[in-house]
Design a protein around this motif. Structure first.
Motif, PDB file in Angstrom:
ATOM      1  N   VAL A   1      -1.701  -7.688  10.033  1.00 35.28           N
ATOM      2  CA  VAL A   1      -2.585  -6.540   9.879  1.00 35.28           C
ATOM      3  C   VAL A   1      -3.902  -7.009   9.260  1.00 35.28           C
ATOM      4  CG1 VAL A   1      -1.346  -5.909   7.761  1.00 35.28           C
ATOM      5  CG2 VAL A   1      -2.794  -4.236   8.857  1.00 35.28           C
ATOM      6  N   LEU A   2      -5.004  -6.446   9.796  1.00 34.29           N
ATOM      7  CA  LEU A   2      -6.311  -6.701   9.171  1.00 34.29           C
ATOM      8  C   LEU A   2      -6.296  -5.940   7.853  1.00 34.29           C
ATOM      9  CD1 LEU A   2      -8.750  -6.359  12.211  1.00 34.29           C
ATOM     10  CD2 LEU A   2      -7.593  -8.394  11.318  1.00 34.29           C
ATOM     11  N   ARG A   3      -6.585  -6.619   6.777  1.00 32.38           N
ATOM     12  CA  ARG A   3      -6.352  -6.003   5.462  1.00 32.38           C
ATOM     13  C   ARG A   3      -7.131  -4.698   5.303  1.00 32.38           C
ATOM     14  NH1 ARG A   3      -9.901 -10.325   1.813  1.00 32.38           N
ATOM     15  NH2 ARG A   3     -11.911  -9.421   2.363  1.00 32.38           N
ATOM     16  N   PRO A   4      -6.417  -3.615   4.939  1.00 31.44           N
ATOM     17  CA  PRO A   4      -7.105  -2.347   4.704  1.00 31.44           C
ATOM     18  C   PRO A   4      -7.619  -2.252   3.272  1.00 31.44           C
ATOM     19  CG  PRO A   4      -4.732  -2.012   4.645  1.00 31.44           C
ATOM     20  CD  PRO A   4      -4.952  -3.472   4.937  1.00 31.44           C
ATOM     21  N   GLU A   5      -7.161  -3.129   2.401  1.00 29.24           N
ATOM     22  CA  GLU A   5      -7.585  -3.163   1.002  1.00 29.24           C
ATOM     23  C   GLU A   5      -7.194  -4.537   0.461  1.00 29.24           C
ATOM     24  OE1 GLU A   5      -4.955  -2.223  -1.985  1.00 29.24           O
ATOM     25  OE2 GLU A   5      -4.047  -3.681  -0.651  1.00 29.24           O
TER      26      GLU A   5
ATOM     27  N   VAL B   1       0.838  -1.194   0.000  1.00 27.06           N
ATOM     28  CA  VAL B   1       0.000   0.000   0.000  1.00 27.06           C
ATOM     29  C   VAL B   1       0.875   1.247   0.000  1.00 27.06           C
ATOM     30  CG1 VAL B   1      -1.822   1.245   1.230  1.00 27.06           C
ATOM     31  CG2 VAL B   1      -1.878  -1.240   1.129  1.00 27.06           C
ATOM     32  N   GLY B   2       2.039   1.165   0.650  1.00 28.69           N
ATOM     33  CA  GLY B   2       2.985   2.268   0.574  1.00 28.69           C
ATOM     34  C   GLY B   2       3.138   3.015   1.882  1.00 28.69           C
ATOM     35  N   GLY B   3       4.381   3.200   2.302  1.00 25.16           N
ATOM     36  CA  GLY B   3       4.690   3.765   3.610  1.00 25.16           C
ATOM     37  C   GLY B   3       4.271   5.212   3.798  1.00 25.16           C
ATOM     38  N   THR B   4       4.045   5.963   2.715  1.00 24.53           N
ATOM     39  CA  THR B   4       3.663   7.371   2.886  1.00 24.53           C
ATOM     40  C   THR B   4       2.152   7.572   2.831  1.00 24.53           C
ATOM     41  OG1 THR B   4       3.821   7.857   0.525  1.00 24.53           O
ATOM     42  CG2 THR B   4       5.832   8.164   1.832  1.00 24.53           C
ATOM     43  N   THR B   5       1.392   6.484   2.751  1.00 23.21           N
ATOM     44  CA  THR B   5      -0.073   6.646   2.670  1.00 23.21           C
ATOM     45  C   THR B   5      -0.695   6.792   4.056  1.00 23.21           C
ATOM     46  OG1 THR B   5      -0.352   4.247   2.776  1.00 23.21           O
ATOM     47  CG2 THR B   5      -0.273   5.240   0.587  1.00 23.21           C
ATOM     48  N   ASP B   6      -1.875   7.421   4.101  1.00 24.53           N
ATOM     49  CA  ASP B   6      -2.638   7.508   5.352  1.00 24.53           C
ATOM     50  C   ASP B   6      -2.913   6.110   5.886  1.00 24.53           C
ATOM     51  OD1 ASP B   6      -2.688  10.214   5.251  1.00 24.53           O
ATOM     52  OD2 ASP B   6      -4.754  10.385   4.533  1.00 24.53           O
ATOM     53  N   ILE B   7      -3.222   5.202   4.965  1.00 18.42           N
ATOM     54  CA  ILE B   7      -3.557   3.837   5.397  1.00 18.42           C
ATOM     55  C   ILE B   7      -2.445   3.268   6.260  1.00 18.42           C
ATOM     56  CG2 ILE B   7      -3.887   1.458   4.587  1.00 18.42           C
ATOM     57  CD1 ILE B   7      -5.411   2.514   2.219  1.00 18.42           C
ATOM     58  N   VAL B   8      -1.223   3.303   5.761  1.00 19.61           N
ATOM     59  CA  VAL B   8      -0.120   2.676   6.496  1.00 19.61           C
ATOM     60  C   VAL B   8       0.313   3.546   7.680  1.00 19.61           C
ATOM     61  CG1 VAL B   8       2.285   1.931   6.321  1.00 19.61           C
ATOM     62  CG2 VAL B   8       0.636   1.296   4.545  1.00 19.61           C
ATOM     63  N   GLN B   9       0.253   4.872   7.506  1.00 18.24           N
ATOM     64  CA  GLN B   9       0.720   5.730   8.597  1.00 18.24           C
ATOM     65  C   GLN B   9      -0.242   5.776   9.775  1.00 18.24           C
ATOM     66  OE1 GLN B   9       1.769   9.473   6.787  1.00 18.24           O
ATOM     67  NE2 GLN B   9       3.827   8.748   6.269  1.00 18.24           N
ATOM     68  N   LYS B  10      -1.565   5.736   9.519  1.00 18.07           N
ATOM     69  CA  LYS B  10      -2.465   5.905  10.650  1.00 18.07           C
ATOM     70  C   LYS B  10      -3.684   4.995  10.700  1.00 18.07           C
ATOM     71  CE  LYS B  10      -3.660  10.298   8.729  1.00 18.07           C
ATOM     72  NZ  LYS B  10      -3.527  11.715   8.579  1.00 18.07           N
ATOM     73  N   GLU B  11      -3.948   4.201   9.678  1.00 20.26           N
ATOM     74  CA  GLU B  11      -5.251   3.533   9.646  1.00 20.26           C
ATOM     75  C   GLU B  11      -5.190   2.010   9.802  1.00 20.26           C
ATOM     76  OE1 GLU B  11      -6.956   4.882   5.961  1.00 20.26           O
ATOM     77  OE2 GLU B  11      -7.164   6.947   6.675  1.00 20.26           O
ATOM     78  N   MET B  12      -4.027   1.460  10.115  1.00 16.66           N
ATOM     79  CA  MET B  12      -3.945  -0.001  10.152  1.00 16.66           C
ATOM     80  C   MET B  12      -4.357  -0.565  11.515  1.00 16.66           C
ATOM     81  SD  MET B  12      -0.774  -1.306   7.901  1.00 16.66           S
ATOM     82  CE  MET B  12       0.510  -0.632   8.940  1.00 16.66           C
TER      83      MET B  12
END
Ligand code: ATP
Ligand code: MG
Length: 431
Positions: free
Chosen positions: A86-90, A64-75
């Motif tokens: 990790v519970l899959r975010p996508e 998903v990529g280390g600079t995305t909101d998903i990886v930075q704050k939503e996992m």
């Protein structure tokens, strides 16, 4: 109440209900939506894959990529002895993992895959935004043909058309190839640096790490700046530009409407060429119905030695429901039993229990009340069940070897020998 669903999650119940300010449709509406989606997928010859909801942290961080909101704050992460999952975010990275792990390329040709299931992101819950939500999407893996891009977009359009959701806008852009990106990144930095005072802290940080993501901003002052910012398509090489032109020509040929948006990006390096997003007027600030694009760099980002050209999209089911509600979509009525059995007295209850099995084995849907209720209460339950027929069995009927069959729509009643109940009811419900 001792326990409640976790914030941002919801139960799906037989009937629609409201949860955290959102209307959660009943389970039959979910099945209907899933069925329509699957039907469209089958028409496009996309085959289903189901991946675990829990995946290695590394896969998601890289995929998903280390600079995305998903990886930075939503996992949502899960610690287990020495491992972090990790519970899959996508589902795009998991599907690519599955493709690589099982060598699906060996099935021959490009793989047309689709998925449907829950995803998890620790976001602030609001209408159309949950912590457990549901996505469906396609991944067309193993082809760089521009027809693959147009095919995926046509599939996406076909899903929303199948629901009559037309109050939408498809935004389209090209990111070019990875080699085009550094020059564009530099141009963006050069453009934004003199305006650094206008930028938010986050955007100033992104200026360093990933300036493309500033184009995603919702801040009005920053958006004003974007008007004169350098535009991606001006930095795209000839091959990627020709690819883009072909995709557009194909969409024109299919009559799929779109608007070009030179500021539409996906802020990840592995995204290449085509990107698109489907907006709906029904959603307002809740964002997009669905988003997708070509991600020729993903396979290598998650460890493949060889590149796997690929294109796909991901769509939110909760947001589709909002669009359906907005247009007053008529869901089919939930399934109702064919027969409601009304039994009076112990002997009739015992016989009725066996009759229910016989009727079910004949293919009929049968309901009955538990707990030795009164005739009146059972007839009320029969009405509430919206069954087509009630079958009434009392001591007298039992003695004569018959049951009273009543068409609940017409309230006429007749005695039918117990041994003929299945045959007659099957014939009548089929009529
Ligand atoms: P947004 O800008 O709305 O946060 P996103 O860019 O994070 O969306 P994607 O990662 O592209 O969304 O996911 C694809 C689709 O999944 C979205 O277009 C949306 O329909 C749906 N989706 C994403 N996050 C959520 C969520 N938290 N709750 C419900 N649906 C979501
Ligand atoms: Mg998001």
């Amino acid at each position: 109440m001792a326990y409640q669903t976790i914030r941002g999650t919801f139960d799906v119940l037989p009937d629609a209900h409201s949860s955290g300010g959102s209307e959660i449709p009943g389970s039959s509406a979910w099945r209907h939506v899933e069925g329509v989606v699957r039907g469209v997928m089958e028409r496009f010859a996309f085959e289903e894959v189901r991946t675990p909801v829990i995946e290695p942290l590394e896969l998601v961080a890289r995929g998903v990529g280390g600079t995305t909101d998903i990886v930075q704050k939503e996992m949502f992460t899960v610690e287990r002895t020495k491992e972090t999952y990790v519970l899959r975010p996508e589902v795009t990275a998991p599907v690519m993992r599955a493709y690589l792990q099982h060598h699906l390329d060996q099935r021959g040709g490009a793989q047309r895959l689709y998925y449907l299931g829950p995803c998890f992101r620790a976001e602030r819950p609001q209408k159309g935004r949950f912590r457990q939500f549901h996505q469906f999407g396609t991944e067309l893996l193993g082809s760089d043909d521009p027809r693959a891009d147009a095919e995926v977009i046509a599939n996406m359009r076909a899903v929303y058309d199948a629901f009559g959701v037309t109050n939408t806008r498809l935004r389209l852009n090209t990111l070019g190839d990875a080699a085009d990106r550094p020059a564009y990144r530099d141009a963006l930095r050069q453009y934004f640096e003199p305006h650094a005072d206008v930028l938010s802290d986050t955007s100033r940080q992104r200026l360093e790490t990933n300036p493309l993501r500033i184009l995603d901003t919702k801040d009005p002052d920053e958006r004003a700046l974007l008007a004169d910012a350098p535009k991606l398509p001006d930095f795209v090489g000839d091959e990627a530009l020709a690819h883009y032109e072909t995709v557009k020509t194909l969409l024109d040929g299919l009559g799929v409407p779109y608007v070009e948006d030179p500021l539409l990006v996906r802020g990840l390096d592995y995204y290449t060429r085509t990107v698109f997003e489907l907006e709906s007027d029904a959603l307002g600030a809740q964002g997009a119905l669905c988003a997708g694009g070509r991600y020729d760099g993903l396979a290598q980002a998650v460890g493949s030695k060889r590149p796997v050209p690929a294109v796909g999209y991901a769509a939110g089911i909760e947001r589709l429901f909002i669009a359906l509600e907005d247009e007053g979509y008529a869901f089919p009525a939930p399934p109702r039993p064919d027969v409601f059995l009304v039994c009076l007295g112990d002997a009739a209850e015992a016989a009725g229990f066996g009759i229910a099995q016989t009727l079910r084995q004949a293919g009929l849907a049968v309901d009955f009340a538990l707990g030795g209720r009164s005739m009146k209460a059972q007839m009320k339950a029969a009405d509430r069940s919206q069954a087509g027929y009630s079958v009434i069995l009392g001591e007298d009927e039992l003695a004569q070897g018959v049951a009273q069959v009543r068409d609940l729509g017409e309230s006429e009643q007749r005695a039918v020998p117990i041994g003929r109940l299945a045959v007659e009811l099957v014939r009548e419900t089929a009529a």
